[in-house]
Design a protein around this motif. Structure first.
Motif, PDB file in Angstrom:
ATOM      1  N   MET A  75       0.826  -1.207   0.000  1.00  0.00           N
ATOM      2  CA  MET A  75       0.000   0.000   0.000  1.00  0.00           C
ATOM      3  C   MET A  75       0.861   1.258   0.000  1.00  0.00           C
ATOM      4  O   MET A  75       0.546   2.230  -0.699  1.00  0.00           O
ATOM      5  CB  MET A  75      -0.946   0.002   1.207  1.00  0.00           C
ATOM      6  N   GLU A  76       1.946   1.266   0.751  1.00  0.00           N
ATOM      7  CA  GLU A  76       2.832   2.428   0.770  1.00  0.00           C
ATOM      8  C   GLU A  76       3.512   2.626  -0.583  1.00  0.00           C
ATOM      9  O   GLU A  76       3.672   3.757  -1.051  1.00  0.00           O
ATOM     10  CB  GLU A  76       3.875   2.306   1.874  1.00  0.00           C
ATOM     11  N   MET A  77       3.906   1.524  -1.208  1.00  0.00           N
ATOM     12  CA  MET A  77       4.514   1.618  -2.542  1.00  0.00           C
ATOM     13  C   MET A  77       3.509   2.178  -3.537  1.00  0.00           C
ATOM     14  O   MET A  77       3.850   3.010  -4.381  1.00  0.00           O
ATOM     15  CB  MET A  77       5.036   0.258  -2.989  1.00  0.00           C
ATOM     16  N   ARG A  78       2.271   1.732  -3.450  1.00  0.00           N
ATOM     17  CA  ARG A  78       1.219   2.243  -4.330  1.00  0.00           C
ATOM     18  C   ARG A  78       1.018   3.735  -4.101  1.00  0.00           C
ATOM     19  O   ARG A  78       0.932   4.520  -5.051  1.00  0.00           O
ATOM     20  CB  ARG A  78      -0.097   1.503  -4.097  1.00  0.00           C
ATOM     21  N   ASN A  79       0.975   4.135  -2.838  1.00  0.00           N
ATOM     22  CA  ASN A  79       0.783   5.551  -2.514  1.00  0.00           C
ATOM     23  C   ASN A  79       1.915   6.405  -3.070  1.00  0.00           C
ATOM     24  O   ASN A  79       1.677   7.477  -3.622  1.00  0.00           O
ATOM     25  CB  ASN A  79       0.674   5.748  -1.004  1.00  0.00           C
ATOM     26  N   LYS A  80       3.153   5.932  -2.950  1.00  0.00           N
ATOM     27  CA  LYS A  80       4.294   6.687  -3.471  1.00  0.00           C
ATOM     28  C   LYS A  80       4.256   6.763  -4.991  1.00  0.00           C
ATOM     29  O   LYS A  80       4.593   7.800  -5.573  1.00  0.00           O
ATOM     30  CB  LYS A  80       5.615   6.058  -3.010  1.00  0.00           C
ATOM     31  N   VAL A  82       1.544   6.713  -6.872  1.00  0.00           N
ATOM     32  CA  VAL A  82       0.475   7.649  -7.225  1.00  0.00           C
ATOM     33  C   VAL A  82       0.939   9.084  -6.995  1.00  0.00           C
ATOM     34  O   VAL A  82       0.696   9.968  -7.827  1.00  0.00           O
ATOM     35  CB  VAL A  82      -0.813   7.341  -6.431  1.00  0.00           C
ATOM     36  N   GLU A  83       1.631   9.330  -5.878  1.00  0.00           N
ATOM     37  CA  GLU A  83       2.152  10.677  -5.615  1.00  0.00           C
ATOM     38  C   GLU A  83       3.144  11.107  -6.695  1.00  0.00           C
ATOM     39  O   GLU A  83       3.123  12.260  -7.147  1.00  0.00           O
ATOM     40  CB  GLU A  83       2.840  10.722  -4.254  1.00  0.00           C
ATOM     41  N   ALA A  84       4.015  10.199  -7.114  1.00  0.00           N
ATOM     42  CA  ALA A  84       4.989  10.519  -8.159  1.00  0.00           C
ATOM     43  C   ALA A  84       4.276  10.823  -9.470  1.00  0.00           C
ATOM     44  O   ALA A  84       4.630  11.782 -10.173  1.00  0.00           O
ATOM     45  CB  ALA A  84       5.969   9.361  -8.340  1.00  0.00           C
ATOM     46  N   TYR A  85       3.265  10.038  -9.811  1.00  0.00           N
ATOM     47  CA  TYR A  85       2.495  10.279 -11.031  1.00  0.00           C
ATOM     48  C   TYR A  85       1.819  11.646 -10.975  1.00  0.00           C
ATOM     49  O   TYR A  85       1.844  12.414 -11.934  1.00  0.00           O
ATOM     50  CB  TYR A  85       1.454   9.173 -11.221  1.00  0.00           C
ATOM     51  N   GLN A  86       1.203  11.960  -9.831  1.00  0.00           N
ATOM     52  CA  GLN A  86       0.529  13.249  -9.692  1.00  0.00           C
ATOM     53  C   GLN A  86       1.519  14.405  -9.791  1.00  0.00           C
ATOM     54  O   GLN A  86       1.209  15.446 -10.389  1.00  0.00           O
ATOM     55  CB  GLN A  86      -0.229  13.303  -8.360  1.00  0.00           C
TER      56      GLN A  86
END
Length: 93
Positions: A75-80, A82-86
């Motif tokens: 989940m943390e990897m996914r969040n990071k 998504v943040e990088a994409y944004q």
């Protein structure tokens, strides 16, 4: 010392963008499969414990914690990601 230098230079291969994408996709798929395996193993051991089968409580707890930590990491990897994409999408072109 020379062999170490040769090893480092041989490890620095140039990957094409498509090869890098395929490597990343394979790594991501492998990680998700490992997470799924940990979750399934934890569920199976919990069911065995509930049904009264021969399984040690500490083994069930260890499997449960491994699955929990793996899920939290994913989940943390996914969040990071998504943040990088944004962040990339907010960059001016």
């Amino acid at each position: 010392m020379e062999s170490l230098t040769q090893l480092n230079s041989s490890d620095k291969q140039k990957l094409s963008p498509s090869e890098a994408q395929q490597n990343f996709a394979a790594m991501l798929k492998n990680s998700i499969n490992e997470l799924n395996t940990a979750q399934v193993q934890s569920d199976a051991m919990t069911k065995k414990l509930v049904n009264g089968e021969q399984v040690e409580l500490h083994d069930v707890m260890i499997a449960s914690q491994k699955a929990s930590v793996s899920l939290a990491l994913t989940m943390e990897m996914r969040n990071k990601a998504v943040e990088a994409y944004q962040e990339i999408m907010r960059m001016p072109v």
